[in-house]
Design a protein around this motif. Structure first.
Motif, PDB file in Angstrom:
ATOM      1  N   LYS A  37       0.829  -1.210   0.000  1.00  0.00           N
ATOM      2  CA  LYS A  37       0.000   0.000   0.000  1.00  0.00           C
ATOM      3  C   LYS A  37       0.862   1.258   0.000  1.00  0.00           C
ATOM      4  O   LYS A  37       0.525   2.253  -0.646  1.00  0.00           O
ATOM      5  N   ALA A  38       2.006   1.210   0.689  1.00  0.00           N
ATOM      6  CA  ALA A  38       2.925   2.349   0.766  1.00  0.00           C
ATOM      7  C   ALA A  38       3.832   2.442  -0.469  1.00  0.00           C
ATOM      8  O   ALA A  38       4.637   3.358  -0.565  1.00  0.00           O
ATOM      9  N   GLY A  39       3.715   1.475  -1.382  1.00  0.00           N
ATOM     10  CA  GLY A  39       4.542   1.475  -2.580  1.00  0.00           C
ATOM     11  C   GLY A  39       5.973   1.039  -2.327  1.00  0.00           C
ATOM     12  O   GLY A  39       6.869   1.352  -3.101  1.00  0.00           O
ATOM     13  N   GLN A  40       6.182   0.284  -1.250  1.00  0.00           N
ATOM     14  CA  GLN A  40       7.520  -0.140  -0.867  1.00  0.00           C
ATOM     15  C   GLN A  40       7.753  -1.635  -1.045  1.00  0.00           C
ATOM     16  O   GLN A  40       8.731  -2.183  -0.520  1.00  0.00           O
ATOM     17  N   PHE A  41       6.846  -2.300  -1.747  1.00  0.00           N
ATOM     18  CA  PHE A  41       6.946  -3.739  -1.945  1.00  0.00           C
ATOM     19  C   PHE A  41       6.286  -4.062  -3.273  1.00  0.00           C
ATOM     20  O   PHE A  41       5.329  -3.385  -3.673  1.00  0.00           O
ATOM     21  N   PRO A  42       6.782  -5.070  -3.998  1.00  0.00           N
ATOM     22  CA  PRO A  42       6.164  -5.440  -5.276  1.00  0.00           C
ATOM     23  C   PRO A  42       4.666  -5.737  -5.123  1.00  0.00           C
ATOM     24  O   PRO A  42       4.240  -6.343  -4.136  1.00  0.00           O
ATOM     25  N   GLN A  43       3.902  -5.302  -6.095  1.00  0.00           N
ATOM     26  CA  GLN A  43       2.461  -5.522  -6.083  1.00  0.00           C
ATOM     27  C   GLN A  43       2.132  -6.962  -6.469  1.00  0.00           C
ATOM     28  O   GLN A  43       2.801  -7.549  -7.323  1.00  0.00           O
ATOM     29  N   CYS A  44       1.119  -7.498  -5.838  1.00  0.00           N
ATOM     30  CA  CYS A  44       0.646  -8.832  -6.206  1.00  0.00           C
ATOM     31  C   CYS A  44      -0.207  -8.712  -7.466  1.00  0.00           C
ATOM     32  O   CYS A  44      -0.651  -7.629  -7.837  1.00  0.00           O
ATOM     33  N   ARG A  45      -0.424  -9.849  -8.091  1.00  0.00           N
ATOM     34  CA  ARG A  45      -1.247  -9.911  -9.304  1.00  0.00           C
ATOM     35  C   ARG A  45      -2.329 -10.961  -9.102  1.00  0.00           C
ATOM     36  O   ARG A  45      -2.079 -12.018  -8.531  1.00  0.00           O
ATOM     37  N   ARG A  46      -3.484 -10.655  -9.597  1.00  0.00           N
ATOM     38  CA  ARG A  46      -4.588 -11.606  -9.512  1.00  0.00           C
ATOM     39  C   ARG A  46      -4.303 -12.765 -10.459  1.00  0.00           C
ATOM     40  O   ARG A  46      -4.015 -12.568 -11.629  1.00  0.00           O
ATOM     41  N   GLY A  48      -6.372 -15.692 -10.161  1.00  0.00           N
ATOM     42  CA  GLY A  48      -7.615 -16.448 -10.176  1.00  0.00           C
ATOM     43  C   GLY A  48      -8.704 -15.624  -9.524  1.00  0.00           C
ATOM     44  O   GLY A  48      -8.480 -14.477  -9.132  1.00  0.00           O
ATOM     45  N   THR A  49      -9.873 -16.183  -9.404  1.00  0.00           N
ATOM     46  CA  THR A  49     -10.998 -15.463  -8.817  1.00  0.00           C
ATOM     47  C   THR A  49     -10.694 -14.994  -7.404  1.00  0.00           C
ATOM     48  O   THR A  49     -10.969 -13.856  -7.048  1.00  0.00           O
ATOM     49  N   ARG A  50     -10.106 -15.859  -6.614  1.00  0.00           N
ATOM     50  CA  ARG A  50      -9.805 -15.521  -5.220  1.00  0.00           C
ATOM     51  C   ARG A  50      -8.339 -15.741  -4.870  1.00  0.00           C
ATOM     52  O   ARG A  50      -7.999 -15.950  -3.720  1.00  0.00           O
ATOM     53  N   ALA A  51      -7.475 -15.698  -5.873  1.00  0.00           N
ATOM     54  CA  ALA A  51      -6.068 -15.989  -5.634  1.00  0.00           C
ATOM     55  C   ALA A  51      -5.179 -14.888  -6.198  1.00  0.00           C
ATOM     56  O   ALA A  51      -5.458 -14.339  -7.259  1.00  0.00           O
ATOM     57  N   VAL A  52      -4.128 -14.566  -5.450  1.00  0.00           N
ATOM     58  CA  VAL A  52      -3.126 -13.619  -5.929  1.00  0.00           C
ATOM     59  C   VAL A  52      -1.752 -14.257  -5.794  1.00  0.00           C
ATOM     60  O   VAL A  52      -1.561 -15.212  -5.045  1.00  0.00           O
ATOM     61  N   GLY A  53      -0.810 -13.705  -6.525  1.00  0.00           N
ATOM     62  CA  GLY A  53       0.558 -14.182  -6.459  1.00  0.00           C
ATOM     63  C   GLY A  53       1.508 -13.064  -6.821  1.00  0.00           C
ATOM     64  O   GLY A  53       1.108 -12.008  -7.307  1.00  0.00           O
ATOM     65  N   TRP A  54       2.775 -13.297  -6.558  1.00  0.00           N
ATOM     66  CA  TRP A  54       3.819 -12.322  -6.836  1.00  0.00           C
ATOM     67  C   TRP A  54       4.808 -12.926  -7.817  1.00  0.00           C
ATOM     68  O   TRP A  54       5.066 -14.124  -7.789  1.00  0.00           O
ATOM     69  N   ASP A  55       5.390 -12.085  -8.654  1.00  0.00           N
ATOM     70  CA  ASP A  55       6.427 -12.497  -9.584  1.00  0.00           C
ATOM     71  C   ASP A  55       7.692 -12.789  -8.765  1.00  0.00           C
ATOM     72  O   ASP A  55       8.189 -11.910  -8.052  1.00  0.00           O
ATOM     73  N   SER A  56       8.203 -13.994  -8.858  1.00  0.00           N
ATOM     74  CA  SER A  56       9.362 -14.386  -8.050  1.00  0.00           C
ATOM     75  C   SER A  56      10.580 -13.520  -8.347  1.00  0.00           C
ATOM     76  O   SER A  56      11.374 -13.225  -7.443  1.00  0.00           O
ATOM     77  N   MET A  57      10.729 -13.059  -9.586  1.00  0.00           N
ATOM     78  CA  MET A  57      11.869 -12.212  -9.930  1.00  0.00           C
ATOM     79  C   MET A  57      11.778 -10.855  -9.224  1.00  0.00           C
ATOM     80  O   MET A  57      12.790 -10.316  -8.782  1.00  0.00           O
ATOM     81  N   GLU A  58      10.571 -10.316  -9.108  1.00  0.00           N
ATOM     82  CA  GLU A  58      10.386  -9.042  -8.404  1.00  0.00           C
ATOM     83  C   GLU A  58      10.693  -9.195  -6.919  1.00  0.00           C
ATOM     84  O   GLU A  58      11.322  -8.315  -6.315  1.00  0.00           O
TER      85      GLU A  58
END
Length: 71
Positions: A37-46, A48-58
Motif C-alpha cells: 500500500k505504501a509502494g515499498q513492496f512489489p504488487q501482487c497480481r490476480r 484467479g478469482t480468489r487468488a493472488v501471487g507475486w512475480d518471483s523475480m520481483e
C-alpha cells in the motif's frame, strides 16, 4: 504487422503465493500488504478469482536490494 518476439524467461521464474513470500521475506501478511500500500513492496497480481501471487523475480530483486543497502 510484425510478430513480437518474447524474451525467454529464466527457468526459475514462477508465481509465488503468499506463504512463499512470507517465508522469503520473513514478513507476515499484514506487513506485506502495508508495504504494498505504501509502494515499498512489489504488487501482487490476480491469478484467479480468489487468488493472488507475486512475480518471483520481483521478490528476489526486492530482497537483493534490501540486503545490498546494508553494505
Amino acid at each position: 504487422m510484425q510478430p513480437t518476439s518474447l524474451a525467454p524467461l529464466p527457468a526459475d521464474r514462477h508465481i509465488m503465493r503468499r506463504d512463499e513470500v512470507e517465508q522469503k521475506t520473513g514478513f507476515k501478511r499484514s506487513h506485506i500488504y502495508n508495504l504494498m500500500k505504501a509502494g515499498q513492496f512489489p504488487q501482487c497480481r490476480r491469478i484467479g478469482t480468489r487468488a493472488v501471487g507475486w512475480d518471483s523475480m520481483e521478490i528476489e530483486q526486492w530482497v537483493h536490494d534490501r540486503l545490498s543497502m546494508r553494505d
